[in-house]
Structure formats: C-alpha cells, structure tokens
Design an enzyme around this catalytic site. Structure first.
Site, PDB file in Angstrom:
ATOM      1  CG  ASP A 179      19.053 -21.911 -30.070  1.00 28.03           C
ATOM      2  OD1 ASP A 179      18.253 -22.806 -29.738  1.00 28.03           O
ATOM      3  OD2 ASP A 179      20.123 -22.133 -30.673  1.00 28.03           O
ATOM      4  CG  ASP A 180      20.206 -16.796 -28.750  1.00 32.28           C
ATOM      5  OD1 ASP A 180      20.837 -17.860 -28.533  1.00 32.28           O
ATOM      6  OD2 ASP A 180      20.399 -16.066 -29.730  1.00 32.28           O
ATOM      7  CG  HIS A 229      22.176 -21.356 -26.437  1.00 31.63           C
ATOM      8  ND1 HIS A 229      22.755 -22.184 -27.376  1.00 31.63           N
ATOM      9  CD2 HIS A 229      22.033 -20.146 -27.049  1.00 31.63           C
ATOM     10  CE1 HIS A 229      22.948 -21.511 -28.499  1.00 31.63           C
ATOM     11  NE2 HIS A 229      22.537 -20.258 -28.330  1.00 31.63           N
ATOM     12  CG  HIS A 233      25.245 -16.586 -27.491  1.00 34.21           C
ATOM     13  ND1 HIS A 233      25.606 -16.240 -28.770  1.00 34.21           N
ATOM     14  CD2 HIS A 233      24.222 -17.453 -27.610  1.00 34.21           C
ATOM     15  CE1 HIS A 233      24.815 -16.873 -29.628  1.00 34.21           C
ATOM     16  NE2 HIS A 233      23.975 -17.633 -28.944  1.00 34.21           N
ATOM     17  CG  HIS A 331      17.332 -17.413 -32.561  1.00 38.10           C
ATOM     18  ND1 HIS A 331      17.465 -17.976 -33.818  1.00 38.10           N
ATOM     19  CD2 HIS A 331      18.504 -17.610 -31.921  1.00 38.10           C
ATOM     20  CE1 HIS A 331      18.687 -18.485 -33.927  1.00 38.10           C
ATOM     21  NE2 HIS A 331      19.347 -18.275 -32.785  1.00 38.10           N
TER      22      HIS A 331
HETATM   23 ZN   LIG Z   1      22.392 -18.651 -29.775  1.00 38.42          ZN
END
Ligand SMILES: [Zn+2]
Length: 371
Positions: A179-180, A229, A233, A331
């Site tokens: 993620d991210d 995603h 955020h 991540h």
């Molecule tokens: Zn995230």
C-alpha cells in the site's frame, strides 16, 4: 581514451541488459520431467518447469545428479559448478555466466523455493550431454554414452511416475499487497520480487502513480496486480460521504489509466474498510464497479516509524501459519524491503506460490462483502 570510453559503454550496456533479463512470471509454467540417461531425476522441493518452451531446473540438484560439485559464495552471490576440467560460474545478481570453455553471457535465472533455477540446456551442454525433448511426458533428457534407451522407452518405463507427479496438488497461493506507493523503495521491491519469481499487488495512491510512472509501468509488464488506494489517504476527507470514496477511486483509476492504459476494479480504502465502509458506502462503491479489498495478515510494518525488518518477518510468519490463502498487508517502506527476501523465502519454502490479486476474484474484506 575515446576507445576506452566506447568499450566501457558497451560493457556497461551489456551488464544493464543482463540485469534486465529476467524470466517473466506472467508466462505459463508447465510440468516437465527431467531424465539423465535412462533414469528420471527426482527433485526434492523445487521441481523443473517448462516456461515458454525452455526447461528450467534447480541447478544444485541437477549438478549433483551428474556428479559435479557445487559451491556458493555468499559474499559475491556466485555459484560454481565443477566437474573434471569443466567449470560453470554464475553471478546471480548480474544474471551472468562464464564457463571454462570461454563462454561469457547473460543467463536467465530465478529463485524457486529458495533454489536457483537455470535453463537445463545450458548446463547439460556445458557438461557435454546431448539434450533431447520428448513431447509425451514431456521429458527433457540429458544423455551421454551411458544412455541405452530411446527417448520413448524412457517415457514408457516412467509413465506411471510421471502421471503421479503431474497429478500432485498445485501450490497454495499467498497474496502480497503493498500500500501507499509507489515511491523511492518500489524499484527495489520489484527487483526483489523478480528475483524470487513472485508477484504481488500494489494498492497505489493517485499522486504516487503520477510521480513514479516508471515503476507503475514495470509492475504492469511484470504481471503484478494494479490496484487503487485513493487520493488523500485522509480519513476525514475520503470518508466524508459514500460518493467521496468513489470519487477518490475514480481519480486514482484515471491516473493509473493515464500511465498504463489499464483500468482496474480493485480498491482498498485507507486504514481498512472498518468502521467507515458501512452498507450504504459499500453499495455505492460496488455500484461504481469496484471490489473492496482488505487483508487477513497485517505485517504491522506501518504501525510506527521504527518497526524493524525482524518484527515484520515475525508477524508475517506467525499470522500466515494457519492460513490457506493469506492476503498480506505490506507497505512500500525501507524496513519492509529489507524484510522481503526473508518473507519470500519463508512463504515459498512453506509451499506458497506468490500471485497477484485479480479483478475477477471475489474480494476478501472485513465485512465479508464478497461482491
Ligand atoms: Zn494506506
């Protein structure tokens, strides 16, 4: 001077080519048996496989079967296979081989269950075997003066064993998700995944996609899962309404399409879907064509800024222990990158194949909403 520069450029170019050469994990892998003279060779863990018409096998097991010695130098990540006056040296990071017969060339290779997989023919040729391919089976065979049988006879005498090998259950599957990103760690994450012939899924943020198009294109061509995603955020912003979740995914998807030409239906909302993604939020997201993904293994790699690689490995090992199909939250971070080789080694040694999530799969999420 000029000549030196040109030569250097050519050499560096060759190395760049060698580094770039990798076995595409996208390609279909098929069963193949390997015979040495009149006998099938048995492989204890990683099995030989046919990829795009080339047979790959675990180097050490085959080298031992032909009576060669194998030495691995940890420092230089170099493997030497020696039998009598013949020597094969493989530099793993450079994907480069040199031989005692004067050959110096790139070599496609990858790791499987922590075994070094190399093209069968390359090794067999060097040690002066005649290589044949028998389509029934199929069997790839290395033969020298000690082989008495015809290929068809080798097949007939091993037919039952081959059928049993083929019928073995397929590997379990684990899904790594990042993620991210993408960010400054992603290129190395992709290098590591390629080394282990593993595929993952990247749940990416719109701005990161825009600022790291090279990595996103690389993911696409290596067959990794491309997924969304959102944009901000920021829980207060994205969960402001059911429509704002959809809007962020649409924006993120537009960025992905601009960079890769690909549109995806796989979305993971920030911080996971509980508690914010209540029924009305989910209905809206599903209505817009998305599938909502959470995870069942949390590596806790984003719990704080000083999580260590050791802690990340330990979490993944512990939480995957009882799972048939782990979906692992990671991540694009430095400590995660450092932990990744051990995570991959552990999962592959535990019998997992590492594959990307696909848009047609019913999603795993905290609401058990399988739409
Ligand atoms: Zn995230």
């Amino acid at each position: 001077m000029l000549r030196t520069i040109i030569l250097l450029t050519i050499l560096l170019g060759l190395f760049a080519l060698a580094k770039g050469e990798t076995v595409s994990a996208q390609t279909q892998k098929e069963y193949i048996a390997v015979a040495l003279n009149d006998q099938l060779v048995s492989f204890s863990d990683a099995q030989p496989e046919l990829i795009g018409g080339t047979t790959y096998l675990p180097l050490r097991a085959f080298a031992e079967a032909i009576g060669a010695t194998v030495e691995y130098d940890v420092k230089t990540e170099t493997v030497q296979v020696v039998r009598k006056d013949k020597r094969l040296t493989i530099n793993i990071p450079d994907r480069w081989m040199t031989t005692s017969t004067g050959l110096s060339t790139s070599l496609p290779l990858y790791l499987k269950k922590n075994r070094l997989m190399v093209p069968f023919r390359t090794v067999a040729d060097l040690f002066e075997y005649k290589v044949s391919y028998f389509p029934q089976g199929p069997i790839a065979r290395a033969r020298d003066g000690a082989g008495r049988l015809e290929d068809a006879e080798v097949y007939l005498s091993n037919q039952r064993k081959i059928a049993a090998e083929k019928a073995k259950l397929p590997d379990k599957i684990a899904y790594l998700t990042f993620d991210d990103g993408p960010n400054e760690h992603t290129a190395q994450i992709l290098d590591t995944l390629a080394r282990y012939e593993a595929q993952a899924t990247f749940f990416m943020l719109a701005r990161q996609i825009e600022s790291h198009p090279r990595e996103v294109k690389r993911m696409a061509s290596a067959g990794h899962g491309l997924a969304l995603h959102g944009v901000t955020h920021n829980a207060q912003v994205i969960y402001a309404s059911a429509q704002s979740v959809v809007n962020e995914m649409e924006q993120c998807n537009a960025a992905l399409t601009r960079v890769t030409g690909i549109r995806t239906n796989m979305a993971r909302v920030p911080y996971g879907s509980k508690p914010w993604m209540s029924q009305s939020y989910r209905d809206r997201l599903v209505g817009a064509g998305y599938r909502m993904w959470d995870w069942n293994v949390d590596s806790y790699d984003s719990r704080s800024l000083n999580v260590t690689p050791d802690q990340i490995v330990r979490e993944v090992v512990k939480q995957t222990a009882q799972l048939e199909t782990p979906v692992i939250l990671l991540h694009d971070r430095k400590a995660t990158l450092a932990a990744l080789p051990r995570i991959l080694t552990h999962l592959q040694a535990s019998g997992y194949d590492l594959r990307p999530l696909k848009g047609n799969m019913p999603p795993l999420n905290f609401w058990n909403d399988r739409r």
